[in-house]
Write a protein that holds these residues in place. Structure first.
Motif, PDB file in Angstrom:
ATOM      1  N   ARG A  30       3.149  -4.182  -9.406  1.00  0.00           N
ATOM      2  CA  ARG A  30       3.660  -2.879  -8.975  1.00  0.00           C
ATOM      3  C   ARG A  30       5.021  -2.580  -9.590  1.00  0.00           C
ATOM      4  O   ARG A  30       5.326  -1.424  -9.896  1.00  0.00           O
ATOM      5  CB  ARG A  30       3.685  -2.815  -7.446  1.00  0.00           C
ATOM      6  N   HIS A  31       5.810  -3.608  -9.776  1.00  0.00           N
ATOM      7  CA  HIS A  31       7.078  -3.406 -10.473  1.00  0.00           C
ATOM      8  C   HIS A  31       6.820  -2.966 -11.918  1.00  0.00           C
ATOM      9  O   HIS A  31       7.520  -2.074 -12.442  1.00  0.00           O
ATOM     10  CB  HIS A  31       7.893  -4.703 -10.449  1.00  0.00           C
ATOM     11  N   SER A  41       4.282   9.872  -7.802  1.00  0.00           N
ATOM     12  CA  SER A  41       5.439   9.869  -8.716  1.00  0.00           C
ATOM     13  C   SER A  41       6.767   9.852  -7.978  1.00  0.00           C
ATOM     14  O   SER A  41       7.789  10.344  -8.499  1.00  0.00           O
ATOM     15  CB  SER A  41       5.376  11.083  -9.660  1.00  0.00           C
ATOM     16  N   ASP A  42       6.780   9.301  -6.787  1.00  0.00           N
ATOM     17  CA  ASP A  42       8.026   9.117  -6.041  1.00  0.00           C
ATOM     18  C   ASP A  42       8.622   7.774  -6.464  1.00  0.00           C
ATOM     19  O   ASP A  42       8.525   6.771  -5.750  1.00  0.00           O
ATOM     20  CB  ASP A  42       7.748   9.157  -4.538  1.00  0.00           C
ATOM     21  N   LEU A  43       9.260   7.752  -7.637  1.00  0.00           N
ATOM     22  CA  LEU A  43       9.739   6.497  -8.210  1.00  0.00           C
ATOM     23  C   LEU A  43      10.891   5.901  -7.416  1.00  0.00           C
ATOM     24  O   LEU A  43      10.993   4.677  -7.267  1.00  0.00           O
ATOM     25  CB  LEU A  43      10.140   6.709  -9.669  1.00  0.00           C
ATOM     26  N   ASP A  44      11.764   6.749  -6.896  1.00  0.00           N
ATOM     27  CA  ASP A  44      12.889   6.241  -6.096  1.00  0.00           C
ATOM     28  C   ASP A  44      12.380   5.573  -4.820  1.00  0.00           C
ATOM     29  O   ASP A  44      12.845   4.490  -4.439  1.00  0.00           O
ATOM     30  CB  ASP A  44      13.845   7.381  -5.747  1.00  0.00           C
ATOM     31  N   GLY A  45      11.414   6.221  -4.166  1.00  0.00           N
ATOM     32  CA  GLY A  45      10.854   5.648  -2.932  1.00  0.00           C
ATOM     33  C   GLY A  45      10.152   4.331  -3.208  1.00  0.00           C
ATOM     34  O   GLY A  45      10.291   3.368  -2.442  1.00  0.00           O
ATOM     35  N   ARG A  59       0.833  -1.203   0.000  1.00  0.00           N
ATOM     36  CA  ARG A  59       0.000   0.000   0.000  1.00  0.00           C
ATOM     37  C   ARG A  59       0.869   1.255   0.000  1.00  0.00           C
ATOM     38  O   ARG A  59       0.537   2.257  -0.638  1.00  0.00           O
ATOM     39  CB  ARG A  59      -0.928   0.006   1.218  1.00  0.00           C
ATOM     40  N   GLU A  60       1.994   1.197   0.681  1.00  0.00           N
ATOM     41  CA  GLU A  60       2.928   2.324   0.661  1.00  0.00           C
ATOM     42  C   GLU A  60       3.518   2.507  -0.736  1.00  0.00           C
ATOM     43  O   GLU A  60       3.698   3.641  -1.202  1.00  0.00           O
ATOM     44  CB  GLU A  60       4.055   2.097   1.677  1.00  0.00           C
ATOM     45  N   VAL A  61       3.807   1.397  -1.416  1.00  0.00           N
ATOM     46  CA  VAL A  61       4.310   1.472  -2.786  1.00  0.00           C
ATOM     47  C   VAL A  61       3.275   2.161  -3.674  1.00  0.00           C
ATOM     48  O   VAL A  61       3.614   3.026  -4.497  1.00  0.00           O
ATOM     49  CB  VAL A  61       4.630   0.068  -3.334  1.00  0.00           C
ATOM     50  N   ASP A  62       2.010   1.780  -3.522  1.00  0.00           N
ATOM     51  CA  ASP A  62       0.938   2.402  -4.313  1.00  0.00           C
ATOM     52  C   ASP A  62       0.896   3.912  -4.102  1.00  0.00           C
ATOM     53  O   ASP A  62       0.739   4.689  -5.047  1.00  0.00           O
ATOM     54  CB  ASP A  62      -0.416   1.801  -3.924  1.00  0.00           C
ATOM     55  N   GLU A  63       1.042   4.332  -2.862  1.00  0.00           N
ATOM     56  CA  GLU A  63       1.003   5.764  -2.551  1.00  0.00           C
ATOM     57  C   GLU A  63       2.175   6.490  -3.205  1.00  0.00           C
ATOM     58  O   GLU A  63       2.014   7.592  -3.757  1.00  0.00           O
ATOM     59  CB  GLU A  63       1.023   5.963  -1.036  1.00  0.00           C
TER      60      GLU A  63
END
Length: 470
Positions: A333-334, A308-312, A299-303
């Motif tokens: 997600r990848h 557009s925080d691609l590095d995070g 869920r954090e990845v989705d956020e």
């Protein structure tokens, strides 16, 4: 339509159903497969038009996969299994004629252990295989006749003694209720025992049934001021738990059982907890709680992808253990990260590979359609979604996606067809018929198109006629 009212009455809590009690009459069972199909999907359209439904591709894929795995252990007819998830935090699950399985979103929230959740699906599938709905109709008919006799007797006695008349009527109603509860408990025990065989043959522990019943009992005790929906249609008693324990010991497999514990199940729970704004209780199982933690990380990845925080997002994805990086949720997600990074062709290649291994996955199809659209291949995206909707014709959200993508394309028939399919499945019968009649008079459509429109009208009118006759 009276049978449809009975079906609604059986599945709704008493407080909700009291205003729609059917009149006395003869209820006949022994429906044909076509009648069960029409009745079930008529009910489904009705409930969609009046109740909030969750059509999350993640949940649809999960239920499709698990139900079809369990179904292999049952003697069900050839109709596909259709699922519906009600947006309701109460614990409930149900089976409807026509091979429809429904669950409340609250079932996912209440049951942290996936094995117990699968035992509920096995139980509801068993109701379908054993044709318990038809048996309930027969029992309902017999009880209605007895109740009617009590009413007549009380009317005859009334001129001589009001007190005796009321006593006869009250006793008749009480006896009717007791017989109904006893009969329902019998059907529930039958479904429990059949579900144990299903679980055992699928390679799972049969004790999941009794574990689930104990979880429900605990849930029931926590709801002291209300009776949860599930227990109004699935009576729960200590005897039922003891019976399930005894049977589970007899059905225990000699081989090492599978213990399901998937990231997908926990991610569903995380999403629904967010929707209902509730917390999730720990499962007291280390492996399950560990998966729940990784589900929260997804869920954090989705956020981060949304912002557009691609590095995070990349850092979080890299933190997953190798075994979880093979899971569909991680891979999707990848791929979303690849697309956001401008690597469209690589994303498309990976999605096509995933579709090959999971040809029925709704969320993979949707991700592939989005990727095709981004690659300026919109006609392919629309065709892909249209094929998916035709394979799952009773899922309105899929027709909505076809319509949504079609707004950017030039295929007017695809847009029109998807729109009326969506409205029909959402219970907008009158509006759909008016649109079809108007289309038959319009110069927009060719003779071939009008023939298809007429066929659609005839099919749906025939279904309505069958439903009205039940």
């Amino acid at each position: 339509m009276r049978i449809l009212s009975l079906l609604l009455l059986m599945l709704l809590p008493p407080a909700m159903a009291a205003d729609s009690l059917p009149q006395f009459g003869n209820a006949t069972a022994g429906f044909t497969q076509q009648q069960e199909h029409v009745l079930g999907y008529g009910w489904l359209r009705h409930i969609r038009s009046r109740t909030a439904i969750i059509e999350d591709p993640l949940i649809q894929d999960y239920l499709y996969s698990q139900i079809n795995n369990l179904r292999q252990q049952l003697n069900l007819d050839s109709l596909p299994i259709t699922t519906v998830v009600l947006n309701n935090s109460q614990l409930n699950a149900f089976a409807v004629p026509g091979n429809i399985i429904g669950v409340n979103s609250g079932l996912f929230l209440t049951v942290p252990v996936e094995e117990q959740f699968l035992s509920v699906l096995s139980h509801e599938l068993s109701h379908l295989e054993l044709h318990h709905f038809n048996q309930q109709l027969d029992n309902q008919a017999q009880r209605q006749k007895l109740a009617f006799m009590s009413v007549l007797t009380s009317l005859v006695v009334a001129p001589y003694s009001i007190e005796a008349s009321q006593a006869i009527l009250t006793a008749g109603m009480a006896d009717n209720a007791i017989q109904h509860l006893a009969y329902t408990r019998t059907l529930e025990s039958e479904a429990d025992r059949r579900a144990m065989t299903v679980m055992a043959n699928a390679g799972y522990r049969t004790t999941a049934i009794s574990d689930m019943l104990q979880t429900m009992m605990g849930y029931n005790l926590s709801k002291r001021n209300e009776v949860p929906e599930y227990f109004q249609t699935h009576p729960l008693t200590p005897n039922r738990i003891a019976d399930s324990l005894q049977w589970s010991q007899q059905k225990t497999s000699l081989v090492t059982p599978k213990i399901p514990n998937t990231l997908t199940f926990q991610l569903i729970r995380v999403r629904l907890a967010e929707l209902h704004r509730v917390g999730l209780m720990p499962s007291k199982d280390l492996a399950t709680d560990n998966l729940l933690r990784w589900a929260n990380t997804l869920r954090e990845v989705d956020e981060k992808l949304l912002l557009s925080d691609l590095d995070g997002a990349d850092q979080l994805l890299a933190s997953f253990p190798i075994n979880l990086q093979a899971e569909t949720e991680w891979r999707l997600r990848h791929i979303a990260w690849l697309r956001a990074s401008g690597k469209t062709e690589e994303a498309l290649e990976q999605l096509l590979q995933m579709k090959h291994f999971e040809p029925n996955s709704i969320r993979i199809h949707l991700a592939l359609a989005e990727a095709l659209k981004s690659a300026n291949r919109l006609p392919e995206a629309i065709q892909l979604l249209r094929q998916l909707a035709q394979q799952n014709p009773q899922q309105p959200r899929l027709w909505f996606y076809v319509m949504q993508f079609g707004e950017s394309g030039s295929d007017d028939w695809a847009k029109f067809d998807a729109d009326i399919q969506f409205q029909w499945l959402m219970g907008q019968d009158e509006r759909v018929m008016n649109r079809l009649e108007a289309a038959m008079q319009s110069s927009q459509w060719s003779g071939t198109d009008k023939a298809r429109i007429q066929d659609r009208m005839n099919q749906w009118l025939h279904e309505k006629d069958i439903l009205e006759g039940l």
